[in-house]
Design a protein around this motif. Structure first.
Motif, PDB file in Angstrom:
ATOM      1  N   ARG A   1      18.882  53.539  17.941  1.00 31.79           N
ATOM      2  CA  ARG A   1      20.043  52.720  17.550  1.00 31.79           C
ATOM      3  C   ARG A   1      19.642  51.242  17.522  1.00 31.79           C
ATOM      4  O   ARG A   1      19.354  50.691  16.471  1.00 31.79           O
ATOM      5  CB  ARG A   1      21.225  53.004  18.486  1.00 31.79           C
ATOM      6  CG  ARG A   1      22.574  52.613  17.927  1.00 31.79           C
ATOM      7  CD  ARG A   1      22.898  51.145  18.033  1.00 31.79           C
ATOM      8  NE  ARG A   1      22.963  50.669  19.412  1.00 31.79           N
ATOM      9  CZ  ARG A   1      23.019  49.382  19.738  1.00 31.79           C
ATOM     10  NH1 ARG A   1      23.037  48.445  18.807  1.00 31.79           N
ATOM     11  NH2 ARG A   1      23.052  49.002  21.008  1.00 31.79           N
ATOM     12  N   ASP A   2      19.504  50.605  18.675  1.00 29.75           N
ATOM     13  CA  ASP A   2      19.137  49.179  18.676  1.00 29.75           C
ATOM     14  C   ASP A   2      17.708  49.026  18.133  1.00 29.75           C
ATOM     15  O   ASP A   2      17.418  48.096  17.378  1.00 29.75           O
ATOM     16  CB  ASP A   2      19.214  48.612  20.103  1.00 29.75           C
ATOM     17  CG  ASP A   2      19.880  47.239  20.145  1.00 29.75           C
ATOM     18  OD1 ASP A   2      20.098  46.670  19.066  1.00 29.75           O
ATOM     19  OD2 ASP A   2      20.163  46.725  21.242  1.00 29.75           O
TER      20      ASP A   2
ATOM     21  N   HIS B   1      21.059  45.789  29.706  1.00 29.38           N
ATOM     22  CA  HIS B   1      20.698  45.904  28.284  1.00 29.38           C
ATOM     23  C   HIS B   1      20.150  44.519  27.921  1.00 29.38           C
ATOM     24  O   HIS B   1      20.914  43.612  27.587  1.00 29.38           O
ATOM     25  CB  HIS B   1      21.939  46.262  27.460  1.00 29.38           C
ATOM     26  CG  HIS B   1      21.678  46.378  25.989  1.00 29.38           C
ATOM     27  ND1 HIS B   1      21.819  47.576  25.303  1.00 29.38           N
ATOM     28  CD2 HIS B   1      21.283  45.470  25.067  1.00 29.38           C
ATOM     29  CE1 HIS B   1      21.526  47.375  24.024  1.00 29.38           C
ATOM     30  NE2 HIS B   1      21.206  46.093  23.852  1.00 29.38           N
TER      31      HIS B   1
ATOM     32  N   HIS C   1      17.650  41.779  25.943  1.00 35.15           N
ATOM     33  CA  HIS C   1      16.834  41.483  24.755  1.00 35.15           C
ATOM     34  C   HIS C   1      15.730  40.512  25.155  1.00 35.15           C
ATOM     35  O   HIS C   1      15.788  39.845  26.187  1.00 35.15           O
ATOM     36  CB  HIS C   1      17.724  40.965  23.623  1.00 35.15           C
ATOM     37  CG  HIS C   1      18.404  42.108  22.906  1.00 35.15           C
ATOM     38  ND1 HIS C   1      17.874  42.700  21.792  1.00 35.15           N
ATOM     39  CD2 HIS C   1      19.540  42.791  23.200  1.00 35.15           C
ATOM     40  CE1 HIS C   1      18.674  43.691  21.394  1.00 35.15           C
ATOM     41  NE2 HIS C   1      19.691  43.770  22.233  1.00 35.15           N
TER      42      HIS C   1
ATOM     43  N   ASN D   1      13.878  44.813  22.485  1.00 31.48           N
ATOM     44  CA  ASN D   1      14.612  45.168  23.711  1.00 31.48           C
ATOM     45  C   ASN D   1      13.610  45.350  24.854  1.00 31.48           C
ATOM     46  O   ASN D   1      12.407  45.304  24.646  1.00 31.48           O
ATOM     47  CB  ASN D   1      15.348  46.500  23.492  1.00 31.48           C
ATOM     48  CG  ASN D   1      16.493  46.405  22.509  1.00 31.48           C
ATOM     49  OD1 ASN D   1      16.311  46.043  21.352  1.00 31.48           O
ATOM     50  ND2 ASN D   1      17.676  46.730  22.946  1.00 31.48           N
TER      51      ASN D   1
HETATM   52 ZN    ZN Z   1      21.216  45.174  21.910  1.00 27.69          ZN
END
Ligand code: ZN
Ligand code: KIV
Length: 497
Positions: free
Chosen positions: A12-13, A201, A203, A237
């Motif tokens: 997804r990301d 989560h 980055h 990420n």
């Molecule tokens: Zn993200």
């Protein structure tokens, strides 16, 4: 030991990286590998964003068994409805819904007030809980959200039924101590925080994603959102392999995961090669040079005792002779060794020829995988198959109808058929279907070149649906029509009846 849940968002990301999109067949390959790796949650897509994402969530849900399948939504009922539909085949399912909580998001994205954002967040969580028991809430840009307000949001969504609360540092802005304090603040100030799992989560815009994630864990987070090779939009990420190996090396932290670390390297290679996204050579854990000692002093030390310069045994992350990357600089012995690992033993003359072909291919293609090697060695993957192709002849061109005649050997008996079609692949598959008369539907079909030359070997991946099951097939041939028929036959050979 405390258990840390690994939430993988490579599909997804991670997949939001421009030019690295995967088709459904490839996503299923990655998802199955993630299952073997031992991740707890697979974020399979953002179903409302495109039919491709919607379909991938469905197919991944069917293909994997143990991990929870998660679908992303905005705090919007329509998004949640579509996610619920896409998750209908998942054995364990989660909806991941949320909204921006930082002042820039509230003001510029939503033109709303802080109170309105809380109302929308609560409504989305309550709505999602009508369909699934496991609802994760994300406070987008939590990294730049004032802690006091963030705590109010988190308290409200837990009351509304959120089981996991995600605290994204969306812009990769936080310092490790600052991010850790944020998590600690929530642990100390949110009523009911013990009813939810706190998730990180992070980055990597300032290169602090892993440090921030670790700081989050140390301060109470028990889920981490990560990707293989740290891929993701912009600078990416947090990388799964870094967190997993930090926890393995620092047992004193008292935190364990379900990751089978010996699957890390093969998973990294698979993601890199399917996404055509090279891993930087000095990348921690999975980079080509991560375990390569080149200076004389280091080599000398390692030869005396590896503990002098190695904190990780490469075997612990799945790097053995089998996973050494073969390149144009690899010698005949390395190729021979890799073939042996793959169960292929060649006479000297044949090995010389394969080595020549290997060098030619290595000149064009930097990173050669096991599939490529087996193709070069001419290994017959179909040796034990019930159905085998005996011959295929196709006539096609511009202004003429494509016609194919196909001969099959089915359990020792010969069968043949002719068919015309809309192009050579269609004609060949129609001929195949005349012989194997079943209700089967081709769902996905991809052709990839190995080296991109006109004399190249084409690799075909297919997905065929039969009797409510999906089957995956592979074929490789210099003739892409033959590779396509091989891939279809590979699917049929896997049918259960
Ligand atoms: Zn993200
Ligand atoms: O970075 C982010 O904030 C996200 C959320 C959508 C979870 O990816």
């Amino acid at each position: 030991m405390d258990r840390l849940y690994i939430f993988d968002t490579t599909l997804r990301d991670g997949e939001q990286v421009p030019g690295c999109q995967l088709n459904t067949v490839e996503k299923i390959q990655v998802a199955k590998q993630l299952e073997m790796l031992g991740v707890d949650v697979i974020e399979a897509g953002f179903p409302v964003s495109s039919p491709g994402d919607y379909n991938s969530v469905i197919e991944i849900s069917k293909a994997v068994t143990w991990p929870t399948i998660c679908a992303l939504t905005r705090a919007v009922e329509k998004d949640i409805d579509v996610a619920v539909e896409a998750l209908r085949f998942a054995k364990h399912k989660r909806i991941h819904t949320g909204i921006g909580t930082s002042d820039p998001h509230i003001k510029y994205k939503f033109n709303a007030t802080r109170e309105e954002i809380i109302e929308r967040a609560v409504a989305a969580v309550k709505y999602a809980r009508r369909f699934v028991d496991d609802v994760e809430f994300y406070a987008e840009d939590a990294g730049r959200t004032e802690n006091e307000y963030l705590a109010q949001v988190i308290e409200a969504v837990i009351k509304a039924g959120a089981t996991v609360v995600n605290i994204p540092d969306t812009t990769g802005y936080c310092l490790p101590a600052e991010y850790g304090e944020k998590i600690k603040y929530l642990v100390d100030h949110v009523d009911g925080i013990d009813r939810a799992i706190i998730s990180t989560h992070c980055h990597n815009d300032l290169g602090m994603a892993t440090a921030n994630t670790m700081s989050g864990i140390i301060n109470g987070a028990r889920q981490v959102e990560v990707t293989i090779n740290g891929i993701g939009e912009r600078a990416g990420n947090t990388s799964l392999e870094e967190v997993a190996m930090i926890l393995k090396c620092h047992k004193g932290l008292g935190i364990e995961t379900n990751i089978n670390t010996t699957k890390i390297y093969p998973t990294s290679r698979m993601v890199s090669s399917l996404m055509n996204m090279p891993v930087q050579p000095n990348k921690a854990i999975v980079g080509k040079n991560a375990f390569a000692h080149s200076s004389g002093i280091h080599q000398d030390g390692v030869l005396k005792n590896v503990q002098t310069y190695e904190i990780i045994d490469p075997h612990d992350v799945g790097i053995d002779d089998n996973s050494i990357v073969l390149t144009a600089r690899s010698g005949r012995a390395a190729l021979k060794n890799r073939l042996a690992v793959l169960g292929v033993k060649l006479e000297k003359e044949k090995l010389d020829k394969v080595y020549e072909d290997f060098l030619r291919l290595a000149d064009k293609k930097k990173d050669i995988n096991d599939d490529d090697i087996l193709v070069l060695a001419g290994v017959d993957r179909t040796a034990n198959h019930r159905i085998k192709m005996e011959y295929l002849q196709v006539t096609s061109g511009v202004g003429v109808k494509a016609v194919a005649s196909l001969g099959l050997n089915i359990a020792g008996e010969h069968f043949e058929a002719c068919a015309s079609g809309n192009g050579p692949v269609d004609a060949a598959i129609k001929a195949l279907k005349k012989i194997v008369n079943r209700q089967m539907t081709l769902r996905e079909f991809t052709i990839q070149a190995i080296s991109r030359g006109s004399d190249d070997v084409g690799k075909v991946h297919m997905q065929v649906e039969y009797d409510n099951q999906t089957y995956y097939g592979f074929g490789a041939n210099t003739d892409i029509i033959a590779a396509s028929v091989e891939a279809y036959i590979d699917c049929i050979n896997k049918f259960k009846d």
